[in-house]
Design a protein around this motif. Structure first.
Motif, PDB file in Angstrom:
ATOM      1  N   GLU A 552      -4.318  -8.660 -14.966  1.00 17.93           N
ATOM      2  CA  GLU A 552      -4.890  -9.495 -13.913  1.00 17.93           C
ATOM      3  C   GLU A 552      -4.109  -9.278 -12.626  1.00 17.93           C
ATOM      4  N   THR A 553      -4.806  -8.938 -11.558  1.00 23.21           N
ATOM      5  CA  THR A 553      -4.148  -8.624 -10.292  1.00 23.21           C
ATOM      6  C   THR A 553      -3.841  -9.899  -9.518  1.00 23.21           C
ATOM      7  N   ASP A 555      -4.775 -10.442  -6.496  1.00 22.27           N
ATOM      8  CA  ASP A 555      -6.022 -10.827  -5.823  1.00 22.27           C
ATOM      9  C   ASP A 555      -6.912 -11.646  -6.742  1.00 22.27           C
ATOM     10  N   ARG A 598       5.742 -10.161 -10.540  1.00 20.73           N
ATOM     11  CA  ARG A 598       4.934  -9.228  -9.768  1.00 20.73           C
ATOM     12  C   ARG A 598       5.175  -9.388  -8.270  1.00 20.73           C
TER      13      ARG A 598
END
Length: 957
Positions: A552-553, A555, A598
């Motif tokens: 999952e990014t 964004d 991240r």
């Protein structure tokens, strides 16, 4: 007789019709309470619903311009009146007035008065205890200064219910109005239920002469059961009889001849047994060969069962359903379904058949259930399984589409294709319990709910949300019921309500595509029903393709959080409720989750851009009220984000090793604070760094009775990374008025548990410390010096082997585990229960020369047991059950556990479990028991064992 309302300013008069004065809109049993919703309509003398003109100033006027605004303040309550004694009971509830626009008119409205009431036959402070008999439900309406008592007309019945050991049923009587039968009649468990004669069993045996004894067991579907407590409900007893069935004149004449020739029957017994939610009617009676009607009475009038028993000449018996018995109601094939079950499928060949078959197994008729399965481009055998299953169900459709990457698109496709009144979203790897759809529809129909959800259960290690299922309710609130913590779509929605939403499931999100949809559906719903009276939805524990968060990014995380926050902002006003709802998109894996490992992978420029982006989009929602509801570690982090300090955000995340939730807690003179870099500590308010413990865990590891007191051992720990407490504090809370008494517990040092490090504790329960009689609840809190953590109830979490017996500290003081949870409470003064008196009345040697004590019980209790505690503690330190024999109906002889090797002195304390209560027996004066090796002497209620021989310490085994 026509009820009329006469008042000044209204002409013509308002008249309530004969045939529908007040109408019951719905009935449902939940948690042993019958919920009733009724509507009163105002009509004219011709029976047509009255209309009123709504003026610009909001007043109501009738056809002659008389002021009818007083109808807006009309109130209504539900009552029940016993048919014979005329006793009246008022039901707790509420009423509302609704102005309904008249179609085709801009200013004409009709006035309707809605009332909801709750009939709780279990009694208690909020209950309505009903005596045996038939109670008629009426609506008491107060409007324009006049009071009416109106019968509640109905065209339906609810399912029968068994509440505790009471049998009740709400049904439509011959006058077409609602009644509640509390008389224990067979109608209670048969009328309105569904006897499954196809699953019935029969047993026969010769009863002497020409008669055969027949035992019939028939499962009853649809009976509501509350509460279900294992070991505390016996069967509902009654009588049974085989009688000649009523039929035509030739049949009656033939039966009369048969009786003269010797055809006869003998009355027998009947019982209704309950196991979980399964109810079975069992009846035994004897008769000669022939066709007989089974008639059963369970404490009230006699009622025929919905089947006939045919006894053959060889002694066998078969059942035949009577024409009046009917079966499951069926709808016409062209009628719309009641529920459309939506199943998105992608590569689910291992589970999808079991999921679909859980829909096939629903207690609702198959014609009322539509299944819309959408295959999202599966590459395994899922599609062929769906097509095969579709051939087995009259209303199952299989749709296909190219793979979309999430469950959003297939769910949206199914919504467009569905035709049911309700939509239920079932994941292809989960299961429904057999009565789930029926009970959810039943409750939603009563109040016109737009959303209904039932309690979930996880299997295979899968965790599920629980806080919103603390109790059942027909009017759940997003904040008070904590529904914001359960935004999964696996619940039931009114299709008309879903079609009116701004958006459905968000395509493009691999995870969280359902959050905004569910939140908007619930925030705009007229009513939300929560059923916690059983398991409805089974969630399987494994990695689902559409549920994985791998990859999952940032964004995607941002979009998921904003879609939910935007819905909350759009449908709520600023204030505490909005703040409470925004905790979900701000905390955890949402906005807070953007600033973890991240985030550290970004360079300084991109870190700053992400912080500015979050501050720009979410900053106007950041309030002190919202901040205070977030976890302690999230508060300084997000405060820095919304102050656009990307540099300090990076320092904080790096100092925490990539996750601020892992920040250590440091003990100071004022309590615990977060261990943050000095630069962060200097930049934020020190109050944001405080970390008060918010939750504690406890475990009970042993219980023991000693000298009129209970000695409890266990451990306590704070949840959330706090250090091991150095002590513990016990608190007794009087249930009646909330008074508290704090008692320090003795610290036993650190303990290693499966939950983490904890502090061992020992608590001596002494009734002298409690200032008043009543029920006192026990809680325990961890302590660090003068810092006291949160209190948690003690006793519900127990080490395996620690019994749940009631502990009697005296005839009127009993320490017991609460029903369901098992938390410890003390009944001080015998307000609800008393301990039976048990005496040790003598001693003797058994046939093998081993010592026994004689225990006198207050009554004949076949379950009575004698236990012993041997000191000094060691391998024998645990409470042990003593071998015992019956001397007579009320006396036990229990063998004392004299060890083979006796030291200088050992002690034995006895306890006796009688009627479920463990107590220390009272000892009558008894002489010592002395042998060549040992002497057993009773001193202050404790048996002292000493050696009498110097050459050997061996005693008989």
């Amino acid at each position: 007789m026509t009820d009329q309302t006469r008042t000044h300013g209204i002409a013509p008069r308002v008249v309530v019709p004969e045939d529908g004065r007040s109408h019951v809109d719905g009935l449902v049993w939940m948690d042993g309470v019958l919920h009733v919703r009724a509507t009163t309509r105002w009509v004219d003398e011709h029976g047509a619903e009255r209309t009123f003109r709504r003026a610009e100033d909001g007043t109501l006027q009738d056809a002659r311009d008389g002021d009818a605004s007083g109808l807006r303040s009309a109130t209504s309550t539900l009552t029940v009146r016993e048919r014979r004694s005329r006793k009246v009971r008022k039901l707790p509830g509420s009423s509302t007035t609704e102005l309904v626009p008249v179609p085709g008119s801009d200013d004409l409205v009709s006035v309707r008065l809605h009332v909801e009431g709750r009939l709780d036959p279990s009694g208690g402070k909020k209950g309505t205890r009903l005596g045996r008999g038939v109670w008629d439900v009426r609506v008491k309406t107060e409007a324009l200064g006049v009071t009416h008592h109106l019968p509640a007309a109905t065209d339906t019945s609810t399912r029968p219910a068994i509440v505790g050991r009471r049998q009740l049923v709400a049904y439509r009587n011959r006058r077409g109005t609602l009644s509640v039968d509390a008389g224990g009649n067979l109608r209670t468990v048969v009328d309105g239920s569904r006897p499954r004669t196809d699953a019935a069993t029969t047993r026969t045996r010769a009863d002497g002469g020409r008669r055969t004894s027949v035992t019939v067991s028939v499962p009853l579907d649809g009976v509501r059961v509350w509460p279900v407590v294992e070991g505390r409900r016996g069967p509902l007893q009654g009588t049974a009889e085989l009688v000649a069935p009523v039929g035509s004149f030739p049949r009656r004449a033939l039966l009369k001849v048969r009786r003269r020739l010797g055809a006869s029957s003998v009355p027998g017994r009947a019982a209704v047994t309950v196991h979980d939610e399964d109810v079975t009617l069992t009846a035994t009676a004897a008769a000669t060969p022939g066709l007989w009607q089974l008639v059963v009475s369970l404490g009230g009038d006699r009622h025929p069962a919905p089947f006939l028993v045919r006894i053959a000449r060889d002694g066998s018996a078969t059942l035949t359903a009577t024409p009046a018995a009917g079966g499951r109601p069926h709808v016409a094939p062209d009628a719309p379904p009641k529920v459309s079950v939506v199943v998105p499928v992608y590569n689910a060949e291992r589970f999808v058949e079991e999921a679909i078959r859980s829909v096939f197994a629903q207690s609702m008729p198959a014609e009322q259930i539509e299944i819309v399965a959408v295959d999202d481009g599966s590459t395994d055998d899922s599609l062929s399984i769906l097509h095969r299953l579709a051939r087995e169900h009259p209303r199952m459709r299989v749709l296909t589409q190219p793979n979309s990457g999430s469950a959003a698109a297939p769910r949206n496709t199914a919504i467009e294709a569905a035709t049911g009144t309700y939509l239920f979203f079932l994941d292809a790897d989960d299961l429904l319990t057999p009565r789930a759809l029926e009970k959810l529809v039943e409750a939603a129909d009563v109040v016109g709910a737009d959303v209904a959800l039932g309690r979930m259960k996880g299997i295979g290690g899968r965790g599920v949300a629980k806080s919103m299922f603390a109790r059942s309710t027909l009017d759940a609130h997003m904040v008070r019921t904590n529904l914001i913590r359960a935004l999964g779509p696996t619940k039931m929605f009114r299709r008309e309500h879903v079609l009116g939403l701004d958006a459905w499931f968000r395509p493009g999100l691999r995870n969280g595509e359902d959050l905004a949809f569910v939140a908007e559906a619930e925030l705009t719903a007229r009513r939300i029903v929560v059923r916690a009276d059983g398991d409805y939805y089974i969630v399987r524990g494994h990695d689902g393709v559409h549920m994985s968060r791998i990859g999952e990014t940032l964004d995607e995380k941002f979009a998921k959080a904003w879609s939910l926050a935007e819905v909350v902002e759009r449908h709520t006003e600023p204030g505490p409720d909005r703040d409470a709802l925004l905790v979900r998109p701000f905390g955890g894996a949402a906005v807070e989750g953007l600033f973890r490992r991240r985030f550290l992978e970004l360079d300084a420029e991109h870190r700053a851009k992400l912080v500015d982006r979050v501050a720009d989009r979410f900053g106007h929602l950041w309030t002190p009220g919202l901040r205070a509801q977030l976890p302690a570690a999230a508060q300084p982090l997000l405060e820095l984000v919304f102050r656009r300090r990307a540099d300090l955000v990076g320092e904080l995340v790096e100092h925490a090793g990539g996750n601020p939730r892992d920040l250590e807690h440091v003990m100071t003179a004022d309590g615990f604070v977060l261990d943050v870099p000095p630069s962060v500590a200097a930049a934020v308010d020190p109050a944001l760094l405080g970390v008060p413990p918010t939750a504690a865990e406890t475990q009970l590891t042993s219980t023991r009775l000693r000298d009129g007191s209970a000695v409890l051992r266990g451990w306590v720990r704070a949840v959330g990374g706090f250090p091991v407490p150095d002590g513990a504090l016990a608190r007794w809370t009087l249930r009646d008025d909330g008074r508290t008494v704090d008692v320090p517990a003795r610290a036993l040092g650190a303990r290693t548990t499966g939950h983490g490090p904890a502090a061992g504790l020992e608590l001596v329960v002494e009734t002298a410390a409690l200032p008043a009689e009543g029920v006192w609840d026990l809680s325990v809190a961890p302590t660090w010096g003068d810092v006291v953590g949160p209190f948690a109830r003690f006793g519900g979490n127990r080490t395996g082997g620690v019994g749940a017996d009631d502990l009697a500290l005296g005839p009127t003081d009993v320490l017991y585990g609460t029903l369901g949870h098992g938390n410890l409470s003390l009944d001080h003064g015998g307000t609800t229960t008393r301990a039976p008196l048990v005496h040790v009345v003598g001693t003797r040697w058994d046939a093998d020369g081993r010592p026994e004590v004689l225990v006198a019980l207050p009554g004949d209790d076949p379950s009575a047991r004698v236990y012993a505690q041997v000191e000094p503690a060691g391998s024998r330190g645990a409470r042990q059950l003593l071998p015992s024999t019956r001397v007579d109906a009320t006396t036990l002889a229990a063998r004392l556990p004299v060890p083979r090797s006796v030291g200088d002195e050992e002690r034995i304390e006895l306890t006796v479990a009688h009627d479920g209560t463990l107590s220390v027996p009272k000892h009558s004066p008894v002489p010592p028991l002395v042998s060549d090796e040992v002497a057993l002497t009773l001193v202050d209620g404790t048996w002292r064992i000493t050696r009498t021989a110097t050459t050997s310490s061996e005693v008989p085994a």
